[in-house]
Design a protein around this motif. Structure first.
Motif, mmCIF file in Angstrom:
data_model
loop_
_atom_site.group_PDB
_atom_site.id
_atom_site.type_symbol
_atom_site.label_atom_id
_atom_site.label_comp_id
_atom_site.label_asym_id
_atom_site.label_seq_id
_atom_site.Cartn_x
_atom_site.Cartn_y
_atom_site.Cartn_z
ATOM 1 N N VAL A 51 -20.663 24.837 100.426
ATOM 2 C CA VAL A 51 -19.318 24.262 100.285
ATOM 3 C C VAL A 51 -18.269 25.360 100.284
ATOM 4 N N VAL A 52 -18.512 26.390 99.491
ATOM 5 C CA VAL A 52 -17.556 27.486 99.375
ATOM 6 C C VAL A 52 -17.345 28.164 100.728
ATOM 7 N N SER A 53 -18.423 28.420 101.431
ATOM 8 C CA SER A 53 -18.325 29.091 102.731
ATOM 9 C C SER A 53 -17.512 28.260 103.717
ATOM 10 N N TYR A 54 -17.740 26.944 103.725
ATOM 11 C CA TYR A 54 -17.019 26.095 104.668
ATOM 12 C C TYR A 54 -15.535 26.022 104.317
ATOM 13 N N ILE A 55 -15.234 25.910 103.042
ATOM 14 C CA ILE A 55 -13.830 25.864 102.619
ATOM 15 C C ILE A 55 -13.107 27.146 103.014
ATOM 16 N N ASN A 56 -13.696 28.279 102.668
ATOM 17 C CA ASN A 56 -13.024 29.557 102.911
ATOM 18 C C ASN A 56 -12.825 29.850 104.396
ATOM 19 N N GLU A 57 -13.701 29.298 105.230
ATOM 20 C CA GLU A 57 -13.594 29.554 106.668
ATOM 21 C C GLU A 57 -12.686 28.555 107.381
ATOM 22 N N HIS A 58 -12.691 27.298 106.938
ATOM 23 C CA HIS A 58 -12.040 26.248 107.726
ATOM 24 C C HIS A 58 -10.802 25.634 107.064
ATOM 25 N N LEU A 106 -19.493 18.584 101.239
ATOM 26 C CA LEU A 106 -19.749 19.299 102.474
ATOM 27 C C LEU A 106 -19.579 18.380 103.675
ATOM 28 N N ARG A 107 -20.095 17.153 103.564
ATOM 29 C CA ARG A 107 -19.931 16.186 104.655
ATOM 30 C C ARG A 107 -18.448 15.864 104.870
ATOM 31 N N MET A 108 -17.727 15.679 103.786
ATOM 32 C CA MET A 108 -16.304 15.357 103.884
ATOM 33 C C MET A 108 -15.530 16.498 104.539
ATOM 34 N N LEU A 109 -15.828 17.711 104.141
ATOM 35 C CA LEU A 109 -15.164 18.877 104.718
ATOM 36 C C LEU A 109 -15.388 18.947 106.224
ATOM 37 N N GLN A 110 -16.616 18.727 106.645
ATOM 38 C CA GLN A 110 -16.941 18.805 108.067
ATOM 39 C C GLN A 110 -16.269 17.682 108.852
ATOM 40 N N GLN A 111 -16.297 16.468 108.312
ATOM 41 C CA GLN A 111 -15.724 15.318 109.014
ATOM 42 C C GLN A 111 -14.207 15.462 109.158
ATOM 43 N N ILE A 112 -13.538 15.859 108.100
ATOM 44 C CA ILE A 112 -12.078 15.965 108.144
ATOM 45 C C ILE A 112 -11.656 17.123 109.043
ATOM 46 N N ASP A 113 -12.387 18.226 108.996
ATOM 47 C CA ASP A 113 -12.087 19.352 109.871
ATOM 48 C C ASP A 113 -12.223 18.944 111.342
ATOM 49 N N HIS A 114 -13.305 18.227 111.649
ATOM 50 C CA HIS A 114 -13.510 17.767 113.032
ATOM 51 C C HIS A 114 -12.412 16.790 113.442
ATOM 52 N N TYR A 115 -12.104 15.832 112.577
ATOM 53 C CA TYR A 115 -11.070 14.838 112.891
ATOM 54 C C TYR A 115 -9.716 15.514 113.098
ATOM 55 N N TYR A 116 -9.398 16.471 112.251
ATOM 56 C CA TYR A 116 -8.098 17.144 112.323
ATOM 57 C C TYR A 116 -7.923 17.843 113.670
ATOM 58 N N HIS A 117 -8.917 18.591 114.099
ATOM 59 C CA HIS A 117 -8.773 19.347 115.348
ATOM 60 C C HIS A 117 -8.941 18.474 116.587
ATOM 61 N N ALA A 118 -9.700 17.387 116.458
ATOM 62 C CA ALA A 118 -9.881 16.501 117.612
ATOM 63 C C ALA A 118 -8.669 15.612 117.841
ATOM 64 N N ASN A 119 -7.835 15.444 116.808
ATOM 65 C CA ASN A 119 -6.698 14.523 116.917
ATOM 66 C C ASN A 119 -5.387 15.215 116.538
ATOM 67 N N ARG A 120 -5.308 16.502 116.799
ATOM 68 C CA ARG A 120 -4.177 17.289 116.313
ATOM 69 C C ARG A 120 -2.843 16.761 116.838
ATOM 70 N N GLU A 121 -2.777 16.431 118.098
ATOM 71 C CA GLU A 121 -1.502 15.987 118.674
ATOM 72 C C GLU A 121 -1.066 14.660 118.066
ATOM 73 N N ALA A 122 -2.009 13.734 117.950
ATOM 74 C CA ALA A 122 -1.683 12.430 117.372
ATOM 75 C C ALA A 122 -1.273 12.557 115.909
ATOM 76 N N ILE A 123 -1.957 13.438 115.171
ATOM 77 C CA ILE A 123 -1.617 13.651 113.770
ATOM 78 C C ILE A 123 -0.215 14.227 113.645
ATOM 79 N N SER A 124 0.102 15.192 114.486
ATOM 80 C CA SER A 124 1.431 15.811 114.451
ATOM 81 C C SER A 124 2.521 14.780 114.723
ATOM 82 N N GLN A 125 2.262 13.903 115.682
ATOM 83 C CA GLN A 125 3.254 12.883 116.002
ATOM 84 C C GLN A 125 3.423 11.911 114.842
#
Length: 589
Positions: A51-58, A106-125
């Motif tokens: 968990v710590v490694s994923y948080i600090n990196e992403h 850990l699952r939540m971190l991975q899912q939200i990170d993936h969702y954020y980068h896959a939908n960056r333009e839509a999220i920004s809008q």
């Protein structure tokens, strides 16, 4: 809060700049030193290597202390503590939770990170649209109406109190959830209703609730003091943190109920709780009340003999303005009612410390002193409203007009900096002069804090005669005449202040030297005798400002201190002895 391997950053511009520059979401953790599950999450989730490694990196991890930043908590809390919120670089919420165990985190971190980068333009809008809508239309809270402050507000809240009351064990809980919190404001309203109506149902509510909290697991039967809440209907299984905030309300409840119900056992509970506060949550050298004592299930499960061999749970020695001011207000009332001059002396030293160390140059109050004694936090509504009440309580107790002057300065600051001149009501913070990171850019009006501020202004109006304070109070209350319906019995504090705004208080005026024993005796008797809407004022014939009021009101000169019990323009005959004053107040309904 415990040290973890997560590279936490402070809530500041640098953290959000990193989020924008590195295109990483923010992980916001809102915690508190007293919070049991916050400690568990630190030990387990935020110490898990994966968990710590994923948080600090992403992520850009940001940690906020709930007690120091109630304004951030107001905008981001996800239903309790710890709060785990995932934010965009603009500070808008992507997702959130409370306590999260390691595997799920850990699952939540991975899912939200993936969702954020896959939908960056839509999220920004979507974020841009949200910011635009908020800036154009603002919050729906306290949007202002011209609705009168009718008796239906009070009766409606009382109806909800009655409907949701647990007739078997006392107290109130949400449907399907056995958790019970004390609800001091609701108890205040019930006590007032019992006093005015004499109805046996309200006596039952008080007896079952106050006995339930005092006699079982919610109260520390060894060291004294109330725990924060119970996890079951029967008040047997508490969460073990002890909060100054809760004691400020509960001590007042027990002192008042002891008088209204003629129940000395409730006065004994109040004395025990006060003993805990003075022995454990007080700075006896400088004045001040500490914020909280940590939860420790193993320690509190022991009897007195077992505890002797263990260190007591950690005490948060920070001094918070709002909680201290609320405690000063209660302490001066309780000291008068229970004949406890030590408590009164500590309360007055506390307010002097608040004024000396936490008052800014413009007269507004800072939020808290940190562990090193440094003032923190800009002028927030919660601190100003609570301090206003404490200043007026100190003025009533001592007759020192410096407290009234400080309260007036505070009210004027509120009007100039937090008041909504168009729709009424007060914002919780001054966005124009404070940081505007994330959702702090959006103004918020809290029903509870606005009711507290309106009550302060009503008190100040009756003590000073300045009509503008009453006008502001009424406009503030009218701003919530629709919204309060969404709160049910949680609007009890608002309903009580509406009741104050709709009636004349019992105003006890004492003419005499504030430092003389007979004046003080009358003041203590008046302050300590319960009435639901009452204020006490000492007028000193030797003080120029008071002398003009005495002459204006036509009070005759006398060598001895004299009290007058007034409602509106009608006053009693002069009273010079304590027994007669107490007797008169008890029967003045």
């Amino acid at each position: 809060m415990a040290q973890t391997k997560v590279q936490w950053q402070a809530w500041d511009e640098q953290a959000f700049a990193r989020s924008r520059d590195e295109d990483k979401p923010v992980l916001l953790g809102i915690s508190a030193v007293w919070c049991h599950w916050c400690h568990v999450m630190d030990r387990q989730t935020y110490s898990n290597d994966a968990v710590v490694s994923y948080i600090n990196e992403h992520y850009i991890p940001v940690r906020v202390d709930n007690d120091e930043r109630p304004d951030i908590n107001e905008r981001y809390n996800q239903g309790g503590w710890p709060t785990t919120a995932f934010l965009t670089p603009e500070g808008e919420i992507l997702a959130g939770a409370t306590y999260v165990p390691p595997d799920e985190m850990l699952r939540m971190l991975q899912q939200i990170d993936h969702y954020y980068h896959a939908n960056r333009e839509a999220i920004s809008q979507r974020v841009a649209e949200m910011i635009y809508q908020q800036e154009q239309h603002g919050e729906a809270q306290g949007n202002g109406t011209t609705t009168d402050l009718s008796g239906e507000i009070v009766s409606g809240v009382l109806t909800d109190i009655e409907a949701r009351f647990d007739s078997r064990y006392g107290g109130w809980a949400s449907p399907g959830n056995p958790t019970k919190f004390p609800h001091p404001s609701t108890l205040d309203l019930v006590i007032a209703q019992r006093y005015r109506s004499g109805e046996s149902f309200w006596a039952e509510v008080l007896n079952k609730t106050l006995d339930g909290m005092a006699n079982y697991g919610m109260y520390d039967q060894v060291a004294g003091g109330f725990f924060r809440y119970s996890t079951d209907r029967q008040w047997q299984l508490p969460h073990f943190e002890k909060m100054l905030e809760a004691h400020a309300g509960l001590v007042r409840n027990y002192v008042s109920a002891a008088q209204v119900l003629d129940a000395p056992r409730f006065a004994d509970v109040a004395r025990s709780a006060i003993g805990y506060l003075l022995s454990t949550l007080s700075d006896t050298e400088q004045g001040g009340f500490y914020g909280s004592q940590d939860a420790d299930e193993e320690y509190y499960a022991l009897n007195a003999a077992g505890r002797k061999g263990m260190a007591a749970p950690f005490v948060d020695t920070r001094i918070y303005t709002n909680w201290n001011a609320d405690m000063v207000d209660t302490a001066l009332y309780a000291a008068a009612a229970l004949d406890n001059p030590v408590l009164a002396e500590h309360a007055l030293r506390t307010i002097e410390r608040l004024l000396a160390e936490l008052r800014a140059s413009d007269g507004a109050m800072r939020h808290n002193l940190d562990f090193n004694g440094n003032p923190q936090g800009e002028g927030m509504l919660t601190d100003q409203a609570s301090m206003g009440h404490a200043l007026l309580a100190a003025y009533s107790y001592s007759g020192d007009r410096a407290y009234l002057d400080a309260a007036t300065t505070l009210a004027d600051w509120l009007q100039a900096n937090l008041y909504d001149t168009e729709q009424g009501g007060f914002y919780d913070r001054n966005a124009a002069q404070s940081e505007t990171l994330g959702r702090l850019r959006y103004p918020v009006k809290s029903l509870t804090e606005n009711a507290h501020a309106a009550d302060f202004l009503l008190w100040l109006y009756h003590l000073s005669g300045e009509q503008s304070y009453r006008d502001m109070a009424l406009a503030t209350l009218r701003a919530f005449t629709e919204e309060y319906r969404n709160y049910g019995y949680f609007a009890s504090g608002y309903a009580l202040v509406v009741e104050h705004a709709s009636s004349e208080p019992t105003h006890i005026i004492i003419v005499g030297d504030p430092n003389a024993a007979d004046t003080q005796a009358l003041a203590v008797a008046a302050i300590g005798t319960y009435q639901p809407w009452k204020l006490v004022q000492i007028l000193d014939p030797a003080a120029e400002a008071d002398a003009s009021l005495i002459e204006q009101r036509g009070y005759p000169s006398s060598a001895a201190a004299t009290a007058y019990v007034c409602i509106g323009q009608t006053c009693s005959a002069p009273i010079s002895d304590v027994a007669s004053l107490r007797q008169g107040l008890r029967f003045e309904v």
